[in-house]
Design an enzyme around this catalytic site. Sequence first.
Site, PDB file in Angstrom:
ATOM      1  N   GLY A   5       0.839  -1.192   0.000  1.00  0.00           N
ATOM      2  CA  GLY A   5       0.000   0.000   0.000  1.00  0.00           C
ATOM      3  C   GLY A   5       0.870   1.236   0.000  1.00  0.00           C
TER       4      GLY A   5
ATOM      5  CG  HIS B 209       0.211   6.752   5.568  1.00  0.00           C
ATOM      6  ND1 HIS B 209       1.384   7.248   6.085  1.00  0.00           N
ATOM      7  CD2 HIS B 209       0.425   5.422   5.369  1.00  0.00           C
ATOM      8  CE1 HIS B 209       2.270   6.253   6.198  1.00  0.00           C
ATOM      9  NE2 HIS B 209       1.703   5.139   5.779  1.00  0.00           N
TER      10      HIS B 209
ATOM     11  CD  GLN C  63       3.453   5.830   2.716  1.00  0.00           C
ATOM     12  OE1 GLN C  63       2.420   5.340   2.276  1.00  0.00           O
ATOM     13  NE2 GLN C  63       4.409   5.097   3.256  1.00  0.00           N
TER      14      GLN C  63
ATOM     15  CB  CYS D 136       5.134   1.949   7.077  1.00  0.00           C
ATOM     16  SG  CYS D 136       4.663   3.507   6.311  1.00  0.00           S
ATOM     17  CG  LEU D 137       6.659   0.935   0.908  1.00  0.00           C
ATOM     18  CD1 LEU D 137       6.189   1.284  -0.499  1.00  0.00           C
ATOM     19  CD2 LEU D 137       7.795  -0.082   0.850  1.00  0.00           C
TER      20      LEU D 137
ATOM     21  CG  HIS E 206      -0.584   1.092   7.266  1.00  0.00           C
ATOM     22  ND1 HIS E 206       0.395   0.663   8.143  1.00  0.00           N
ATOM     23  CD2 HIS E 206       0.043   1.959   6.411  1.00  0.00           C
ATOM     24  CE1 HIS E 206       1.538   1.254   7.830  1.00  0.00           C
ATOM     25  NE2 HIS E 206       1.355   2.033   6.772  1.00  0.00           N
ATOM     26  CD  GLU E 207      -1.100   2.403   2.766  1.00  0.00           C
ATOM     27  OE1 GLU E 207      -0.695   3.578   2.692  1.00  0.00           O
ATOM     28  OE2 GLU E 207      -0.351   1.451   3.036  1.00  0.00           O
TER      29      GLU E 207
HETATM   30 NI    NI Z   1       2.540   3.254   5.637  1.00  0.00          NI
END
Ligand code: NI
Length: 170
Positions: free
Chosen positions: A46, A140, A51, A94-95, A136-137
């Site tokens: 995701g 953000h 991000q 998480c990236l 999670h997304e």
């Molecule tokens: Ni993330």
Amino acid sequence: MAVRAIVEYPQQILRERCEPVEAFGERIGRLLDDLAESMYANKGVGLAAPQIGQTHRAVVIDVEQREGQPKLVELVNPEILERSSEMREGDEGCLSFPGEWEKVVRPARVRARAFDRRGEPFEIEAEGMLARAIQHELDHLDGVLFIDHLSRLKRSLIDRRMRKRASKAS
Ligand code: NI
């Protein structure tokens, strides 16, 4: 389409509240394409617009690519309508936090509403990894990160490692 650089913690943009998308057109299409390409290039499941440095309410998710059956979900201006009272613990990364993984407890199932890239509204019901990824997304988009769901001790350990990594990179 282009692979964009991933913004890493503790950069401030990850803490911003993102703006709703008001115009559906080429620009949002390009943003979603860049998000998907950047997510796949980094083998994430995701990715949210902040991000890649864009404070718009847009995310992409694909929890099935790892089984070799890519199934891209694009969510614009998403909102969670319902969360199950049943909770589930699962591994999360998480990236924006390379190499960091922790167990996070979240509702097991969610129902959400969003718009597609053409501005058409739709609803999505999810459980398992998809439910986790959606939560999670969406976090953000409000500047909330997975470490915020951890104990203070775990959060501060990750915070310290990430700050060290950032100071080495600069
Ligand atoms: Ni993330």
